[in-house]
Enzyme design. Structure first.
Site, PDB file in Angstrom:
ATOM      1  N   LYS A 191     -18.017   8.454   4.633  1.00  0.00           N
ATOM      2  CA  LYS A 191     -16.985   8.110   5.604  1.00  0.00           C
ATOM      3  C   LYS A 191     -15.721   8.881   5.239  1.00  0.00           C
ATOM      4  CE  LYS A 191     -13.733   5.879   6.621  1.00  0.00           C
ATOM      5  NZ  LYS A 191     -12.385   6.362   7.134  1.00  0.00           N
ATOM      6  N   GLU A 267     -11.179   5.062  -7.204  1.00  0.00           N
ATOM      7  CA  GLU A 267     -10.153   5.972  -7.754  1.00  0.00           C
ATOM      8  C   GLU A 267      -8.960   5.835  -6.840  1.00  0.00           C
ATOM      9  OE1 GLU A 267      -7.564   8.561  -7.868  1.00  0.00           O
ATOM     10  OE2 GLU A 267      -9.037  10.067  -7.245  1.00  0.00           O
ATOM     11  N   CYS A 302      -3.133  12.624  -6.002  1.00  0.00           N
ATOM     12  CA  CYS A 302      -3.077  11.329  -6.685  1.00  0.00           C
ATOM     13  C   CYS A 302      -2.513  11.444  -8.091  1.00  0.00           C
ATOM     14  CB  CYS A 302      -4.451  10.671  -6.704  1.00  0.00           C
ATOM     15  SG  CYS A 302      -5.755  11.710  -7.404  1.00  0.00           S
ATOM     16  N   GLU A 401       4.098   5.092  -5.179  1.00  0.00           N
ATOM     17  CA  GLU A 401       3.451   6.373  -4.888  1.00  0.00           C
ATOM     18  C   GLU A 401       3.935   6.897  -3.543  1.00  0.00           C
ATOM     19  OE1 GLU A 401      -0.935   8.241  -5.524  1.00  0.00           O
ATOM     20  OE2 GLU A 401      -0.841   6.426  -4.302  1.00  0.00           O
TER      21      GLU A 401
END
Length: 498
Positions: A191, A267, A302, A401
């Site tokens: 996906k 993750e 990330c 973030e």
């Protein structure tokens, strides 16, 4: 490498045939609902294709096919050596279509074509090849039992794997899941993010052309709250492997617990620190890497080193160097081979980053470089690399973030303070330190609570080392032989010898 010019890439883009359909049971298909969503390029706002918007009905169909294929043994019980050969052929197909895949990646996500062609696509191909080559070299075990018992420890494929991947490195992150999961004998439903689904859709056909049986790999484009949620809640999905935000990662754990307690590998986010000590002799190199570590891929990484911790005695001189190197990451047209930083993925992400830049200024930090949206006349989404100074680690720009080219510089006075600031975060994905003191390098690296620690470099590593995080940066590891642990079950077989 490619010697194509910007105009040649643009001509290729104009003639490119793009497929937006799902891939289920060995063929392209529309979503059962007939629903689609528009895929627009962040490069210039152009419409690329209408993409199938899959939902629970498509998930049910794909899972049924995946389960049937898995139970047939056509792939799951095929010898590892034969699976290796087919996956190597898959990698070769990808290599033969490298320019097409790189162009799709750039048009879909906005990254520079040079990065897509020279980093992302080769890395994706290498991942498939590496995992293929590894699978017939993973041995099972004979346990050290008594003389009258034979104890066997064997690995078996886990079954139906759902891989939910992000938009920042679309093909690379997909292959980090596909490589070990397919090599181990699983059926995989991929996906991709609705923001960048095009390379995932394309490689499904390449995989079957290489010899993967129908139903071994399927691709369901769609949204997280529809297709992603349905996969996470499905009782016949054995494992879900995810890369993305920490908020979504937490929700997937809930869905797995509410359904069949499927294996969940995550993750997630990061707020990575990069520490520069005064005993670092090559400050210009450290400054160049500090700029790269937030400018690369427009900061949509990330592990982006978004917190720069600098010892007070060198702070002023070092920040001058950092801002000089920030000019290297000024955005340009992504199809220009000389461009090092491209477009933000879409308007939503652009707005989010600009709001953080405004919040940083309102919160008392000093904006000392960049901070503006530029190139708006192109129809695309571009933000200058941005530097904040006078940052306290309690500020939102230092704790949350941002996923954009925004660097927060923080001063420290001692090694102990640097470690405390670096670890003062809910995340633990990446960290770095710069020092020419060997003892300090080992000492600090041991104390940084992070899945990866880079010493006098950033973003180092290859397929031989694991990647993943501590704390709320995730569970499990991608890459290396450790990745196979996520997609296999250990079985103990005890045989009495009489």
């Amino acid at each position: 490498m490619s010697n194509l010019t910007r105009s040649e890439w643009e001509a290729m883009a104009d003639s490119l045939s793009i497929n937006g359909r799902a891939w289920i049971n060995g063929g392209y298909t529309h979503a059962e609902s007939g629903e689609t969503f528009d895929c627009q390029s962040p490069v210039d706002g152009r419409h690329l294709v209408k993409v199938a918007s899959c939902d629970s009905a498509d998930v049910d169909r794909a899972v049924t096919v995946a389960r049937t294929t898995f139970e047939s043994g056509e792939w799951s019980r095929l010898s590892p050596a034969k699976r290796k050969d087919i996956l190597q052929a898959f990698a070769k197909r990808m290599e033969n279509h490298a320019q097409e895949l790189a162009l799709l990646e750039t048009l879909d996500m906005g990254k520079p074509i040079s990065e897509a062609l020279n980093d992302d696509i080769p890395g994706s191909i290498n991942c498939i090849r590496w995992c293929a080559e590894a699978i017939d070299k993973l041995y099972d075990e004979v346990a050290p039992t008594g003389d009258n018992v034979l104890g066997l420890v064997t690995r078996e494929p886990i079954g139906v794997v759902a891989a939910v991947v992000p938009w920042n490195f679309p093909l690379n992150m997909a292959c980090w899941k596909l490589g070990p999961a397919l090599a181990a004998g699983n059926s995989v439903i991929l996906k991709p993010s609705e923001k960048s689904p095009l390379t995932a859709i394309r490689i499904a056909e390449l995989a079957e052309q290489a010899g993967l049986p129908k139903g071994v790999i399927q691709v369901l484009p769609g949204f997280g709250h529809t297709a992603g949620k349905a996969l996470a809640q499905h009782n016949d999905v054995d494992c879900i492997a995810f890369t993305g935000s920490t908020a979504v990662a937490k929700q997937l754990q809930v869905y797995a617990g509410e359904s069949n307690m499927k294996r969940v590998w995550l993750e997630a986010g990061g707020k990575s620190p990069q520490i520069v000590f005064a005993d670092c002799e090559n400050l210009d190199k450290a400054a160049s890497v500090a700029a790269m570590a937030i400018g690369y891929n427009q900061g949509e990484v990330c592990t982006a080193a978004s917190r720069l911790l600098v010892e007070r005695s060198i702070y002023d001189d070092f920040m001058v160097l950092v801002k000089q190197h920030m000019h290297d990451w000024h955005p340009g047209h992504p199809l220009d081979p000389e461009t090092r930083s491209g477009a933000m993925v879409d308007q939503i992400q652009t707005t989010k980053v600009l709001e953080y830049i405004e919040a940083g200024q309102q919160g008392g930090a000093r904006l000392t470089f960049g901070g503006r949206q530029i190139m708006q006349e192109t129809g695309g989404f571009y933000i200058e690399p941005t530097v904040f100074e006078g940052v306290d680690n309690s500020m939102p720009i230092a704790r949350e973030e941002i996923f954009g080219p925004v660097l927060s510089a923080i001063v420290f006075d001692s090694e102990e303070e640097a470690i405390q600031i670096a670890n003062d975060t809910i995340y633990g994905l990446g960290a770095a330190l710069w020092t020419d003191n060997l003892s300090r390098a080992h000492r600090v690296a041991k104390r940084l609570r992070s899945g990866s620690v880079f010493v006098n470099n950033y973003h180092g590593g290859d397929m031989t080392v694991p990647f993943g995080g501590f704390k709320q940066s995730g569970i499990g590891r991608d890459k290396s032989l450790h990745a196979f642990d996520k997609y296999t079950e250990l079985k103990t077989t005890l045989i009495t010898l009489t």
